[in-house]
Design a protein around this motif. Structure first.
Motif, PDB file in Angstrom:
ATOM      1  N   MET A   1       0.845  -1.169   0.000  1.00  0.00           N
ATOM      2  CA  MET A   1       0.000   0.000   0.000  1.00  0.00           C
ATOM      3  C   MET A   1       0.897   1.241   0.000  1.00  0.00           C
ATOM      4  N   PRO A   2       0.717   2.159  -0.940  1.00  0.00           N
ATOM      5  CA  PRO A   2       1.568   3.356  -0.995  1.00  0.00           C
ATOM      6  C   PRO A   2       1.302   4.288   0.188  1.00  0.00           C
ATOM      7  N   VAL A   3       2.360   4.952   0.631  1.00  0.00           N
ATOM      8  CA  VAL A   3       2.252   5.900   1.739  1.00  0.00           C
ATOM      9  C   VAL A   3       1.610   7.184   1.229  1.00  0.00           C
ATOM     10  N   GLN A   4       0.560   7.615   1.919  1.00  0.00           N
ATOM     11  CA  GLN A   4      -0.105   8.854   1.546  1.00  0.00           C
ATOM     12  C   GLN A   4       0.750  10.024   2.026  1.00  0.00           C
ATOM     13  N   ARG A   5       1.050  10.941   1.124  1.00  0.00           N
ATOM     14  CA  ARG A   5       1.891  12.101   1.455  1.00  0.00           C
ATOM     15  C   ARG A   5       1.055  13.207   2.075  1.00  0.00           C
ATOM     16  N   GLU A   6       1.570  13.750   3.137  1.00  0.00           N
ATOM     17  CA  GLU A   6       0.920  14.869   3.814  1.00  0.00           C
ATOM     18  C   GLU A   6       1.372  16.165   3.139  1.00  0.00           C
ATOM     19  N   ASP A   7       0.470  17.126   3.010  1.00  0.00           N
ATOM     20  CA  ASP A   7       0.805  18.442   2.458  1.00  0.00           C
ATOM     21  C   ASP A   7       1.462  19.251   3.569  1.00  0.00           C
ATOM     22  N   LEU A   8       2.801  19.253   3.613  1.00  0.00           N
ATOM     23  CA  LEU A   8       3.524  19.927   4.687  1.00  0.00           C
ATOM     24  C   LEU A   8       3.471  21.454   4.561  1.00  0.00           C
ATOM     25  N   SER A   9       3.039  21.961   3.414  1.00  0.00           N
ATOM     26  CA  SER A   9       2.931  23.409   3.263  1.00  0.00           C
ATOM     27  C   SER A   9       1.815  23.980   4.140  1.00  0.00           C
ATOM     28  N   ARG A  10       0.900  23.136   4.606  1.00  0.00           N
ATOM     29  CA  ARG A  10      -0.193  23.569   5.487  1.00  0.00           C
ATOM     30  C   ARG A  10      -0.063  22.965   6.895  1.00  0.00           C
ATOM     31  N   ASN A  11       1.074  22.352   7.199  1.00  0.00           N
ATOM     32  CA  ASN A  11       1.314  21.726   8.491  1.00  0.00           C
ATOM     33  C   ASN A  11       1.705  22.810   9.498  1.00  0.00           C
ATOM     34  N   PHE A  12       0.871  23.014  10.524  1.00  0.00           N
ATOM     35  CA  PHE A  12       1.124  24.137  11.419  1.00  0.00           C
ATOM     36  C   PHE A  12       2.431  23.998  12.193  1.00  0.00           C
ATOM     37  N   GLY A  13       2.880  22.790  12.451  1.00  0.00           N
ATOM     38  CA  GLY A  13       4.160  22.594  13.149  1.00  0.00           C
ATOM     39  C   GLY A  13       5.326  23.120  12.328  1.00  0.00           C
ATOM     40  N   PHE A  14       5.345  22.803  11.042  1.00  0.00           N
ATOM     41  CA  PHE A  14       6.402  23.308  10.169  1.00  0.00           C
ATOM     42  C   PHE A  14       6.303  24.818  10.016  1.00  0.00           C
ATOM     43  N   ILE A  15       5.086  25.319   9.854  1.00  0.00           N
ATOM     44  CA  ILE A  15       4.888  26.759   9.679  1.00  0.00           C
ATOM     45  C   ILE A  15       5.344  27.505  10.934  1.00  0.00           C
ATOM     46  N   LEU A  16       4.942  27.015  12.100  1.00  0.00           N
ATOM     47  CA  LEU A  16       5.315  27.656  13.366  1.00  0.00           C
ATOM     48  C   LEU A  16       6.830  27.664  13.535  1.00  0.00           C
ATOM     49  N   HIS A  17       7.472  26.553  13.214  1.00  0.00           N
ATOM     50  CA  HIS A  17       8.927  26.470  13.299  1.00  0.00           C
ATOM     51  C   HIS A  17       9.578  27.482  12.360  1.00  0.00           C
ATOM     52  N   ASP A  18       9.092  27.558  11.123  1.00  0.00           N
ATOM     53  CA  ASP A  18       9.660  28.497  10.148  1.00  0.00           C
ATOM     54  C   ASP A  18       9.460  29.943  10.583  1.00  0.00           C
ATOM     55  N   VAL A  19       8.283  30.263  11.111  1.00  0.00           N
ATOM     56  CA  VAL A  19       8.018  31.628  11.580  1.00  0.00           C
ATOM     57  C   VAL A  19       8.945  31.971  12.744  1.00  0.00           C
TER      58      VAL A  19
END
Length: 169
Positions: A1-19
């Motif tokens: 079964m293929p791994v479903q990719r998460e849209d990290l551009s809308r991931n609040f953890g990544f966004i918060l870290h970048d900010v």
């Protein structure tokens, strides 16, 4: 079964870290004129917020080793910006205070921080800004309860939460 990719551009953890990273880097550039390193302005800012804490408490707040903090305080003390005093109840402990000599630097730091916050929040209404801060405070409170242990991943399994909730961070 293929791994479903998460849209990290809308991931609040990544966004918060970048900010947070962008804010630190922007503030670093603004503090270079005062001759302050990130570590130094971080110590001064926390003393501004918690003047008179012990060195041990300050090391815990900053999440740095006590010898590292001691060296930072030595440099700030040499500039005349902080002073250490013996703790009245514990002779082994030293309390750390800002001095009057740091006043102009603190004034410049606080002004630069206010300007950076204005720049960061540009385009948001006053209500949106207040809601944003309220939301961040709620997230902080949620993570502070139980030290963020709920939903932690151990050996590929998820504790106390669903996998979809863990992926949001």
């Amino acid at each position: 079964m293929p791994v479903q990719r998460e849209d990290l551009s809308r991931n609040f953890g990544f966004i918060l870290h970048d900010v947070a990273r962008l804010m630190r880097n922007t503030y670093d550039r603004r503090m270079k004129g005062l001759g302050l390193t990130r570590s130094q302005w971080w110590v001064l800012t926390h003393l501004y917020r918690n003047d008179g804490v012990t060195q041990s408490e300050l090391a815990d707040i900053l999440e740095i080793e006590k010898p590292t903090l001691g060296r930072l305080l030595d440099r700030l003390e040499a500039k005349g910006w902080v002073r250490r005093e013996e703790h009245a109840a514990d002779r082994r402990a030293k309390r750390v205070f800002l001095t009057e000599e740091v006043g102009p630097a603190m004034k410049a730091m606080r002004a630069a921080a206010a300007e950076m916050r204005r720049d960061a929040l540009a385009g948001l209404s006053e209500d949106d800004q207040q809601h944003f801060v309220d939301t961040l405070l709620q997230v902080k409170a949620n993570l502070s309860m139980g030290n963020g242990e709920n939903g932690s991943v151990r050996n590929g399994s998820v504790r106390n939460g669903e996998r979809s909730k863990v992926q949001q961070t």
